[in-house]
Design an enzyme around this catalytic site. Structure first.
Site, mmCIF file in Angstrom:
data_model
loop_
_atom_site.group_PDB
_atom_site.id
_atom_site.type_symbol
_atom_site.label_atom_id
_atom_site.label_comp_id
_atom_site.label_asym_id
_atom_site.label_seq_id
_atom_site.Cartn_x
_atom_site.Cartn_y
_atom_site.Cartn_z
ATOM 1 N N ASP A 33 0.878 -1.350 -0.010
ATOM 2 C CA ASP A 33 0.066 0.125 0.017
ATOM 3 C C ASP A 33 0.723 1.265 0.018
ATOM 4 O OD1 ASP A 33 -2.144 -1.847 0.015
ATOM 5 O OD2 ASP A 33 -2.778 -0.989 2.145
ATOM 6 N N TYR A 36 2.363 1.972 -3.400
ATOM 7 C CA TYR A 36 1.210 2.226 -4.251
ATOM 8 C C TYR A 36 1.032 4.170 -3.984
ATOM 9 C CZ TYR A 36 -3.554 2.712 -6.258
ATOM 10 O OH TYR A 36 -4.479 3.089 -6.930
ATOM 11 N N ASP A 37 0.709 4.257 -2.731
ATOM 12 C CA ASP A 37 0.415 5.550 -2.315
ATOM 13 C C ASP A 37 1.769 6.636 -2.819
ATOM 14 O OD1 ASP A 37 -1.850 4.865 -1.206
ATOM 15 O OD2 ASP A 37 -1.267 4.945 1.083
ATOM 16 N N SER A 82 -35.307 -6.331 -20.353
ATOM 17 C CA SER A 82 -35.180 -7.172 -18.996
ATOM 18 C C SER A 82 -35.433 -8.807 -19.261
ATOM 19 C CB SER A 82 -36.261 -6.607 -18.308
ATOM 20 O OG SER A 82 -37.529 -6.592 -18.766
ATOM 21 N N LEU A 83 -35.388 -9.619 -18.447
ATOM 22 C CA LEU A 83 -35.449 -10.836 -18.688
ATOM 23 C C LEU A 83 -36.576 -11.527 -18.173
ATOM 24 C CD1 LEU A 83 -31.864 -11.756 -17.384
ATOM 25 C CD2 LEU A 83 -32.612 -12.092 -19.713
ATOM 26 N N GLU A 114 -24.788 -17.762 -16.319
ATOM 27 C CA GLU A 114 -24.158 -16.744 -15.642
ATOM 28 C C GLU A 114 -24.872 -16.608 -14.376
ATOM 29 O OE1 GLU A 114 -24.139 -13.144 -17.909
ATOM 30 O OE2 GLU A 114 -23.167 -14.418 -19.554
ATOM 31 N N LYS A 116 -27.023 -14.257 -11.708
ATOM 32 C CA LYS A 116 -27.651 -12.977 -11.980
ATOM 33 C C LYS A 116 -27.427 -12.192 -10.844
ATOM 34 C CE LYS A 116 -32.354 -11.164 -13.265
ATOM 35 N NZ LYS A 116 -32.582 -10.338 -12.187
ATOM 36 N N ASP A 118 -27.439 -9.478 -8.138
ATOM 37 C CA ASP A 118 -28.321 -8.399 -7.450
ATOM 38 C C ASP A 118 -27.856 -7.040 -7.206
ATOM 39 O OD1 ASP A 118 -31.171 -7.722 -6.754
ATOM 40 O OD2 ASP A 118 -31.172 -8.887 -5.058
ATOM 41 N N ARG A 137 -30.091 2.179 -15.674
ATOM 42 C CA ARG A 137 -31.018 1.366 -16.925
ATOM 43 C C ARG A 137 -32.270 2.416 -17.031
ATOM 44 N NH1 ARG A 137 -35.166 -1.965 -16.523
ATOM 45 N NH2 ARG A 137 -35.854 -3.422 -18.303
ATOM 46 N N GLU A 178 -23.600 -5.031 -13.871
ATOM 47 C CA GLU A 178 -24.144 -4.899 -12.556
ATOM 48 C C GLU A 178 -23.276 -4.407 -11.515
ATOM 49 O OE1 GLU A 178 -27.499 -5.548 -13.377
ATOM 50 O OE2 GLU A 178 -28.278 -5.926 -11.049
ATOM 51 N N TYR A 230 -21.215 -7.724 -17.950
ATOM 52 C CA TYR A 230 -21.764 -8.904 -18.308
ATOM 53 C C TYR A 230 -22.087 -8.865 -20.192
ATOM 54 C CZ TYR A 230 -26.392 -6.475 -17.367
ATOM 55 O OH TYR A 230 -27.450 -5.482 -17.457
ATOM 56 N N LYS A 293 -28.346 -17.845 -21.510
ATOM 57 C CA LYS A 293 -28.346 -17.040 -22.694
ATOM 58 C C LYS A 293 -27.892 -18.113 -23.800
ATOM 59 C CE LYS A 293 -26.905 -12.865 -20.169
ATOM 60 N NZ LYS A 293 -25.757 -11.854 -20.004
ATOM 61 N N LYS A 317 -34.820 -18.274 -11.634
ATOM 62 C CA LYS A 317 -34.760 -17.645 -10.141
ATOM 63 C C LYS A 317 -34.641 -18.769 -9.216
ATOM 64 C CE LYS A 317 -36.453 -13.575 -10.318
ATOM 65 N NZ LYS A 317 -35.771 -12.247 -9.787
ATOM 66 N N CYS A 411 -60.738 0.648 14.558
ATOM 67 C CA CYS A 411 -59.293 1.180 14.177
ATOM 68 C C CYS A 411 -58.375 1.088 15.398
ATOM 69 C CB CYS A 411 -59.634 2.447 13.309
ATOM 70 S SG CYS A 411 -58.051 3.119 13.136
ATOM 71 N N CYS A 414 -57.521 5.255 15.405
ATOM 72 C CA CYS A 414 -58.437 6.531 16.226
ATOM 73 C C CYS A 414 -59.944 5.760 16.759
ATOM 74 C CB CYS A 414 -59.023 7.143 14.744
ATOM 75 S SG CYS A 414 -60.024 6.327 13.579
ATOM 76 N N CYS A 429 -60.782 1.779 7.952
ATOM 77 C CA CYS A 429 -61.233 2.751 8.896
ATOM 78 C C CYS A 429 -61.854 3.870 7.772
ATOM 79 C CB CYS A 429 -59.850 3.053 9.636
ATOM 80 S SG CYS A 429 -60.144 4.884 10.569
ATOM 81 N N CYS A 434 -58.637 10.137 10.609
ATOM 82 C CA CYS A 434 -57.911 9.238 11.286
ATOM 83 C C CYS A 434 -56.151 9.611 11.420
ATOM 84 C CB CYS A 434 -58.019 7.723 10.821
ATOM 85 S SG CYS A 434 -56.785 6.667 11.388
HETATM 86 S S1 IVH Z 1 -28.235 -9.852 -19.324
HETATM 87 C C1 IVH Z 1 -31.519 -8.699 -22.291
HETATM 88 N N1 IVH Z 1 -26.815 -10.901 -17.537
HETATM 89 O O1 IVH Z 1 -30.933 -8.317 -14.464
HETATM 90 C C2 IVH Z 1 -30.517 -9.436 -21.147
HETATM 91 N N2 IVH Z 1 -28.337 -9.266 -16.584
HETATM 92 O O2 IVH Z 1 -33.667 -8.701 -15.710
HETATM 93 C C3 IVH Z 1 -30.627 -8.864 -19.978
HETATM 94 N N3 IVH Z 1 -28.503 -8.768 -14.331
HETATM 95 O O3 IVH Z 1 -31.368 -5.314 -15.532
HETATM 96 C C4 IVH Z 1 -29.233 -8.513 -19.184
HETATM 97 N N4 IVH Z 1 -26.673 -10.151 -13.883
HETATM 98 O O4 IVH Z 1 -29.327 -5.733 -14.365
HETATM 99 C C5 IVH Z 1 -27.625 -9.947 -17.511
HETATM 100 N N5 IVH Z 1 -25.473 -11.847 -15.849
HETATM 101 C C6 IVH Z 1 -26.291 -10.749 -16.093
HETATM 102 C C7 IVH Z 1 -26.798 -10.293 -15.139
HETATM 103 C C8 IVH Z 1 -28.150 -9.493 -15.477
HETATM 104 C C9 IVH Z 1 -27.496 -8.995 -13.281
HETATM 105 C C10 IVH Z 1 -29.561 -8.050 -14.203
HETATM 106 C C11 IVH Z 1 -29.679 -6.877 -15.189
HETATM 107 C C12 IVH Z 1 -30.713 -6.798 -15.782
HETATM 108 C C13 IVH Z 1 -31.650 -7.613 -15.332
HETATM 109 C C14 IVH Z 1 -32.490 -8.406 -16.204
#
Ligand code: IVH
Length: 676
Positions: A33, A36-37, A82-83, A114, A116, A118, A137, A178, A230, A293, A317, A411, A414, A429, A434
């Site tokens: 470190d 680096y600094d 979106s998916l 891959e 997903k 969060d 987005r 992400e 991604y 995918k 999911k 209620c 109140c 109510c 209220c």
């Molecule tokens: S692909 C059309 N890959 O999930 C393809 N999305 O519902 C859509 N997300 O808004 C994106 N990990 O923010 C893709 N490995 C991944 C992801 C990913 C998280 C999120 C992304 C998107 C949402 C899709």
């Protein structure tokens, strides 16, 4: 001399970049470190002495000093889709079948699996290898520009790493990924906030999204944000596959999720999804499933997309995380509409990174169905939503002499007698005065999507209602005459009161649509409010409208119009609105919006087979949005919408030079027009 300095600056930048990559992306620091600094200090010194050499991609330029006043809108060159979701083996098999059906027979298909992640998705534009802009987005078409904040994230390169073996031109590309916070870092951040008495983030995703929308990039720079990239998108190059795409991103210096794998059959895909599901508990970051995918980009293009999601990808999911705990008590909370909802007060328990002490029980029918009683041991679950719910009771552990749960007669706030409308499960109510309803209405009025009065949150509203400063939302605008009294309240102090009064003044500029939404008229959500404000240009016009005038607006049905009429026929509501008008709240729209859409005044011809709906249905939608459908193609035709196996009409359009639109383009325009 100065060329010597420039050379040294370049060397330092290269060294720092290399070390940032080793430290943040590879997690394998190569120098101490301290060393680096020293590199950073030397670079800062040289740049201070020679400001002519400062360039936006220098490692010293990650953290800007300027505050962002408002985030500008940024339209994505390619929509951020979106998916669709899948939950089990059957769903995945259906997905595989659909994919195979759409592709030429006998084609080999590979799937990339891959995690997903969060977090919050971001779209970053690089021009000639340099970080240019970054955007959220948003609704998938337009997001907000958050460049200064994203630049502070050390796992995102400010310039592409040099790599000789990339066979594509990458002059103007977008990198999507992400942004997330590791669970440990999130907990640390929340602990610090708790010590400072600041509001806690509900989960790592909210803390990432919240941080990205902060006005001061210097604070963002101190938050430990990361990104997994991604996809790389270019409108001028055709990449080969998703797996190649990820490899390119890796070579350019991005952080790629290491769990990604390639498979040939859907069975292998499913098996790997289960492996990832097991593995989630040992990860440093939160995920909410896997993404599958189709690997080949050529096949992805053939498959296209329906509405907002691609046909070539699907989310798988995972099961929600669960925990056991004791339900101490069932309390009933009163919302702004008077609806009384049951809440489970729980013995605090750790679930998916946060401590849970309350959960929703939805309504009395749900409680009866699951036979949930006070003192039961219950299973709680956190799904996609932030609010946890009680999914079941552990009957084996039920104590003797417990009683089935019944809704209260009065209620809880109140004491007014509760009422259950015939067609609803909720109890209400009906006392509009209220205090719980008043507080709820005020909170809604001041909230971000409505009047956006910063600082006027739940705690302050509770305090002001209890002390008699606020009752209806018109009272908010009378607070400025009570500045001295407010300063005394709970030692609020001059500065915070002045900030609050300034925010209240500022809210008078909110557009009419937000004001309408803020009024809290039943069924009038932000979308309906926009449509009403775009049709009726002032509150007087709206208040004078007949029910049929309101239902004549596209997608405004009888429940909304009935509720609007009921709201404005109430004397006390009219009195409050009169006061708001006197205070200078904006009750006028600039221009009519909802009637003008992409389709207005244009002529369309539909041909071929559409996959999402029949040609008749598509035609009805287009007509409802102001377009005209004709059966034959002429020079006057604006667009020919061509589905599968389109024939002579398509060739005629080509001959006449009429613009041709495919199904997914049509879907995007429909979505945009309908959301207007
Ligand atoms: S692909 C059309 N890959 O999930 C393809 N999305 O519902 C859509 N997300 O808004 C994106 N990990 O923010 C893709 N490995 C991944 C992801 C990913 C998280 C999120 C992304 C998107 C949402 C899709």
């Amino acid at each position: 001399m100065s060329s010597e300095v420039k050379k040294r600056i370049d060397t330092l930048r290269e060294l720092i970049r290399e070390n940032d990559y080793n430290y943040y992306v590879l997690a394998e620091p190569a120098i101490s470190d301290y060393n680096y600094d020293m590199l950073i200090k030397e670079l800062e010194k040289l740049e201070a002495e020679h400001p002519e050499f400062i360039s936006p991609d220098s490692p010293t330029q990650r953290v800007g000093k300027d505050l962002t006043k408002e985030f500008k809108a940024a339209t994505h060159k390619v929509p951020m889709l979106s998916l669709a979701n899948s939950y089990n083996e059957d769903d995945l098999n259906d997905f595989d079948r659909r994919v195979r059906k759409e592709l030429p027979e006998g084609e080999e298909i590979e799937y990339v699996v891959e995690y997903k992640i969060d977090g919050a998705s971001v779209n970053i534009n690089y021009v000639n290898g340099l970080f240019n802009t970054a955007a959220t987005r948003g609704d998938g078409f337009t997001g907000e520009e958050i460049t200064a904040n994203v630049k502070t994230i050390k796992t995102i390169p400010l310039r592409f790493k040099e790599s000789k073996d990339i066979p594509y031109r990458l002059n103007d590309v977008e990198v999507r990924g992400e942004i997330f916070m590791k669970v440990e870092d999130f907990k640390k951040l929340n602990n610090e906030r708790e010590e400072k008495g600041e509001k806690l983030f509900a989960n790592p995703r909210n803390s990432s999204a919240g941080t990205l929308k902060m006005q001061d990039p210097r604070i963002v720079a101190q938050r430990p944000l990361n990104m997994f990239a991604y996809v790389l998108i270019s409108t001028e190059e055709n990449f080969d596959s998703q797996s190649e795409n990820l490899q390119i991103l890796k070579k350019l210096g991005f952080n790629i999720n290491p769990e990604t794998r390639l498979f040939k059959t859907i069975n292998e895909v499913l098996e790997y999804c289960r492996v990832l599901e097991e593995k989630r508990y040992s990860l440093e970051y939160e995920i909410d499933g896997a993404v599958i995918k189709v690997n080949s980009i050529r096949q992805q293009t053939l498959l296209g997309s329906i509405a907002k999601s691609p046909r070539w990808a699907i989310a798988f999911k995972f099961k929600a995380k669960q925990a056991f705990t004791k339900l101490k008590e069932i309390t009933w909370s009163v919302g702004r509409t008077g609806a009384v909802t049951p809440v489970a007060e729980l013995e605090p328990v750790l679930l998916a990174g946060s401590t849970i002490s309350r959960a929703t029980l939805h309504n009395i029918d749900e409680i009866r169905r699951k036979d949930i009683r006070e003192n039961d041991i219950v299973i709680i679950e956190k799904g996609g939503d932030v609010i946890p719910k009680v999914v079941a009771v552990v009957l084996d552990e039920r104590k003797e002499n417990t009683k089935a749960t019944e809704p209260p007669l009065n209620c809880p706030v109140c004491s007014a007698l509760l009422f259950q409308p015939e067609d609803e499960v909720a109890y209400y109510c009906e006392n509009t005065e209220c205090p719980a309803q008043e507080k709820g209405r005020l909170e809604h009025f001041a909230s971000r999507g409505a009047m956006d009065i910063e600082g006027l949150g739940e705690a302050l509203i509770d305090l002001f209602v209890e002390q008699g400063f606020l009752k209806s939302y018109a009272d908010i605008y009378e607070l400025k005459g009570k500045r001295d009294e407010l300063i005394q309240v709970d030692r609020l102090g001059e500065k915070s009161v002045d900030n609050l009064l300034a925010a209240i003044e500022e809210s008078k500029k909110q557009p009419f649509a937000k004001v309408l939404f803020a009024l809290g008229i039943r069924y009038v959500g932000s979308g309906a409010a926009k449509k009403l404000a775009g049709h009726f240009l002032s509150i007087d016009e709206l208040m004078g409208a007949a029910e049929e005038d309101i239902t004549s607006i596209h997608e405004i049905g009888p429940s909304i119009s009935g509720s609007v009429i009921k709201f404005f026929s109430d004397e006390s509501n009219r009195a409050i609105i009169k006061k708001l008008v006197e205070h200078g709240i904006n009750f006028k729209s600039e221009k009519r919006t909802s009637t003008e859409t992409f389709f207005t005044g244009k002529t369309f011809v539909l041909t071929g087979t559409l996959s999402t709906f029949s040609r008749e249905e598509a035609g009805e939608k287009i007509t409802a949005l102001g377009g005209k459908i004709t059966s034959s193609v002429s020079k006057k035709t604006n667009f020919v919408i061509a589905g599968e196996n389109a024939g002579s009409k398509l060739s005629k359009a080509e001959k006449l030079g009429v613009e041709i639109m495919n199904e997914s383009e049509l879907m995007i325009h429909l979505q945009k027009a309908e959301n207007k």
